[in-house]
Design a protein around this motif. Structure first.
Motif, mmCIF file in Angstrom:
data_model
loop_
_atom_site.group_PDB
_atom_site.id
_atom_site.type_symbol
_atom_site.label_atom_id
_atom_site.label_comp_id
_atom_site.label_asym_id
_atom_site.label_seq_id
_atom_site.Cartn_x
_atom_site.Cartn_y
_atom_site.Cartn_z
ATOM 1 N N VAL A 199 0.748 -1.041 0.088
ATOM 2 C CA VAL A 199 0.067 -0.011 0.046
ATOM 3 C C VAL A 199 0.929 1.254 0.073
ATOM 4 O O VAL A 199 1.961 1.099 0.342
ATOM 5 C CB VAL A 199 -1.008 0.137 1.235
ATOM 6 N N SER A 200 0.361 2.245 -0.541
ATOM 7 C CA SER A 200 0.889 3.644 -0.486
ATOM 8 C C SER A 200 0.598 4.321 0.885
ATOM 9 O O SER A 200 -0.452 3.995 1.370
ATOM 10 C CB SER A 200 0.554 4.529 -1.801
ATOM 11 N N ASP A 201 0.967 5.433 1.114
ATOM 12 C CA ASP A 201 0.783 6.117 2.412
ATOM 13 C C ASP A 201 -0.632 6.628 2.362
ATOM 14 O O ASP A 201 -0.979 6.864 3.515
ATOM 15 C CB ASP A 201 1.683 7.054 2.768
ATOM 16 N N GLY A 202 -1.211 6.760 1.337
ATOM 17 C CA GLY A 202 -2.580 7.429 1.040
ATOM 18 C C GLY A 202 -3.497 6.328 1.887
ATOM 19 O O GLY A 202 -4.888 6.795 2.251
ATOM 20 N N VAL A 203 -3.177 5.046 1.876
ATOM 21 C CA VAL A 203 -4.154 4.047 2.401
ATOM 22 C C VAL A 203 -3.947 4.149 4.002
ATOM 23 O O VAL A 203 -4.926 4.322 4.800
ATOM 24 C CB VAL A 203 -3.915 2.576 1.699
ATOM 25 N N TYR A 204 -2.736 3.777 4.625
ATOM 26 C CA TYR A 204 -2.615 3.792 5.963
ATOM 27 C C TYR A 204 -2.679 5.153 6.929
ATOM 28 O O TYR A 204 -3.054 4.827 7.986
ATOM 29 C CB TYR A 204 -1.342 3.268 6.305
ATOM 30 N N SER A 219 -12.907 -12.173 0.470
ATOM 31 C CA SER A 219 -11.994 -12.202 -0.779
ATOM 32 C C SER A 219 -11.110 -10.898 -0.923
ATOM 33 O O SER A 219 -11.323 -10.067 -0.326
ATOM 34 C CB SER A 219 -12.735 -12.453 -2.060
ATOM 35 N N ALA A 220 -10.014 -11.027 -1.743
ATOM 36 C CA ALA A 220 -9.030 -10.101 -2.009
ATOM 37 C C ALA A 220 -9.916 -8.954 -2.675
ATOM 38 O O ALA A 220 -10.041 -7.910 -2.313
ATOM 39 C CB ALA A 220 -7.903 -10.302 -2.859
ATOM 40 N N GLU A 221 -10.755 -9.246 -3.699
ATOM 41 C CA GLU A 221 -11.717 -8.256 -4.589
ATOM 42 C C GLU A 221 -12.723 -7.576 -3.286
ATOM 43 O O GLU A 221 -12.719 -6.461 -3.611
ATOM 44 C CB GLU A 221 -12.496 -9.018 -5.387
ATOM 45 N N ARG A 222 -13.193 -8.334 -2.534
ATOM 46 C CA ARG A 222 -14.054 -7.643 -1.679
ATOM 47 C C ARG A 222 -13.448 -6.553 -0.603
ATOM 48 O O ARG A 222 -13.990 -5.936 -0.065
ATOM 49 C CB ARG A 222 -14.937 -8.794 -0.811
ATOM 50 N N ALA A 223 -12.336 -7.228 -0.126
ATOM 51 C CA ALA A 223 -11.487 -6.376 0.576
ATOM 52 C C ALA A 223 -10.829 -5.007 0.127
ATOM 53 O O ALA A 223 -11.015 -4.124 0.613
ATOM 54 C CB ALA A 223 -10.248 -7.055 1.176
ATOM 55 N N ALA A 224 -10.618 -5.125 -1.306
ATOM 56 C CA ALA A 224 -10.341 -4.159 -2.100
ATOM 57 C C ALA A 224 -11.566 -3.143 -1.897
ATOM 58 O O ALA A 224 -11.386 -1.947 -1.982
ATOM 59 C CB ALA A 224 -9.796 -4.425 -3.551
ATOM 60 N N ALA A 225 -12.511 -3.693 -2.394
ATOM 61 C CA ALA A 225 -13.777 -2.761 -2.493
ATOM 62 C C ALA A 225 -13.955 -2.285 -1.025
ATOM 63 O O ALA A 225 -14.600 -1.056 -1.154
ATOM 64 C CB ALA A 225 -15.081 -3.637 -2.943
ATOM 65 N N ARG A 226 -13.734 -2.785 0.029
ATOM 66 C CA ARG A 226 -14.279 -2.208 1.293
ATOM 67 C C ARG A 226 -13.175 -1.174 1.551
ATOM 68 O O ARG A 226 -13.554 0.029 2.204
ATOM 69 C CB ARG A 226 -14.071 -3.166 2.328
ATOM 70 N N LEU A 227 -11.940 -1.283 1.224
ATOM 71 C CA LEU A 227 -11.107 -0.397 1.425
ATOM 72 C C LEU A 227 -11.322 1.023 0.587
ATOM 73 O O LEU A 227 -11.362 1.850 1.194
ATOM 74 C CB LEU A 227 -9.579 -0.756 0.920
ATOM 75 N N ARG A 228 -11.775 0.962 -0.749
ATOM 76 C CA ARG A 228 -11.802 1.926 -1.469
ATOM 77 C C ARG A 228 -13.281 2.722 -0.969
ATOM 78 O O ARG A 228 -13.121 4.132 -0.793
ATOM 79 C CB ARG A 228 -12.439 1.436 -2.832
ATOM 80 N N LYS A 229 -14.016 2.043 -0.683
ATOM 81 C CA LYS A 229 -15.343 2.601 0.044
ATOM 82 C C LYS A 229 -15.047 3.314 1.190
ATOM 83 O O LYS A 229 -15.719 4.428 1.587
ATOM 84 C CB LYS A 229 -16.357 1.604 0.205
ATOM 85 N N ARG A 230 -14.398 2.551 2.237
ATOM 86 C CA ARG A 230 -14.210 3.127 3.622
ATOM 87 C C ARG A 230 -13.323 4.506 3.515
ATOM 88 O O ARG A 230 -13.657 5.515 4.214
ATOM 89 C CB ARG A 230 -13.318 2.236 4.362
ATOM 90 N N TYR A 242 -4.374 6.978 -3.182
ATOM 91 C CA TYR A 242 -4.305 5.921 -2.393
ATOM 92 C C TYR A 242 -4.402 4.676 -3.227
ATOM 93 O O TYR A 242 -5.243 4.420 -4.255
ATOM 94 C CB TYR A 242 -5.616 5.603 -1.283
ATOM 95 N N THR A 243 -3.435 3.571 -3.156
ATOM 96 C CA THR A 243 -3.002 2.540 -3.960
ATOM 97 C C THR A 243 -3.101 1.342 -2.828
ATOM 98 O O THR A 243 -2.287 1.224 -2.218
ATOM 99 C CB THR A 243 -2.042 2.788 -4.901
ATOM 100 N N ALA A 244 -3.734 0.066 -3.194
ATOM 101 C CA ALA A 244 -3.347 -1.045 -2.324
ATOM 102 C C ALA A 244 -3.658 -2.059 -3.495
ATOM 103 O O ALA A 244 -4.522 -2.248 -4.203
ATOM 104 C CB ALA A 244 -4.400 -1.222 -1.317
ATOM 105 N N VAL A 245 -2.273 -3.105 -3.269
ATOM 106 C CA VAL A 245 -2.602 -4.328 -4.105
ATOM 107 C C VAL A 245 -2.609 -5.296 -3.122
ATOM 108 O O VAL A 245 -1.810 -5.673 -2.060
ATOM 109 C CB VAL A 245 -1.282 -4.641 -5.088
#
Length: 250
Positions: A199-204, A219-230, A242-245
């Motif tokens: 992750v970039s610092d824009g996430v944490y 799942s990874a896909e659902r986790a990514a969607a939750r991060l984006r939404k949150r 903000y970027t997360a893999v």
């Protein structure tokens, strides 16, 4: 070293936030088939510098062009070689331009269920396991130097913790070879159900630890969607790119 066959599912977040341009870049190569080696990386161009988004994109391009999943090289050495390629590419880009620019890098290779990672700057690599979130690397920022000065009695702990320079980077790609490079000397053996997050610092910086962990269920896909939404829902003033893999071990 212990090896085991794994499958890897991926999820990604890549948003501009409230910035005028996207200075983050990310990439994944390999891992299409069960047991196939995978490389993944995130680079975060440094805010306030010229064309740092171009630098982060060049880093990812250089690494992915040089990456060969079938090359019989130890993964830790492979990551170092990829960093060298990226640094060379950025050096050529900035040579004689008179520009000051730079980017962080966080990258990993997963081979046969073992995780190898390498970082420059303050982009991060986490391991999520059993509902717990473990930070694997250490930020290369001035905060470390300030804390050491405080422990040596050169300034107070409060002064170190409140110094506005804490988040300034002490290592990045873009000015010769990086001053600091972190990597794991021994591989991290992954278990089914683990998630590796780059992750970039824009996430944490946008989320508390509790909020971060709460986004990682499923799942990874659902986790990514939750991060984006949150992060979007928090609507922080001046929200950084903000970027997360997210790499889910199956």
């Amino acid at each position: 070293m212990r090896y085991h066959m794994v499958r890897i599912r991926t999820g990604t977040v890549h948003e501009m936030g409230e910035r005028d341009s996207q200075q983050d870049a990310w990439g994944i190569a390999g891992g299409a088939e069960p047991g196939e080696e995978l490389v993944a990386a995130v680079a975060d161009g440094m805010g306030g510098l010229v064309d740092s988004g171009q630098v982060s994109r060049e880093i990812l391009s250089a690494m992915l062009e040089a990456y060969n999943p079938e090359e019989d090289v130890p993964p830790d050495r492979k990551l170092k070689q990829l960093l060298m390629k990226a640094n060379e590419r950025v050096g050529r880009l900035l040579a004689n331009s008179g520009r000051r620019s730079g980017s962080t890098l966080a990258a990993c290779v997963i081979r046969a269920g073992n995780l190898f990672w390498l970082t420059v700057g303050d982009s991060r690599i986490y391991l999520e396991r059993g509902g717990g979130l473990i930070l694997l690397n250490q930020d290369h920022d001035f905060g470390q130097d300030l804390d050491l000065l405080a422990m040596q009695g050169e300034l107070s702990l409060e002064e170190a913790e409140t110094d506005p320079r804490r988040e300034g980077l002490t290592s990045y790609i873009g000015s010769g070879f990086p001053r600091k490079v972190s990597y794991n000397g021994e591989p991290v053996m992954l278990h089914r159900g683990d998630k590796v997050l780059i992750v970039s610092d824009g996430v944490y910086r946008a989320l508390t630890q509790e909020e971060f962990v709460g986004c990682l269920r499923g799942s990874a896909e659902r986790a990514a969607a939750r991060l984006r939404k949150r992060i979007h829902k928090k609507a922080l003033k001046g929200q950084d790119n903000y970027t997360a893999v997210i790499l889910e071990i199956k």
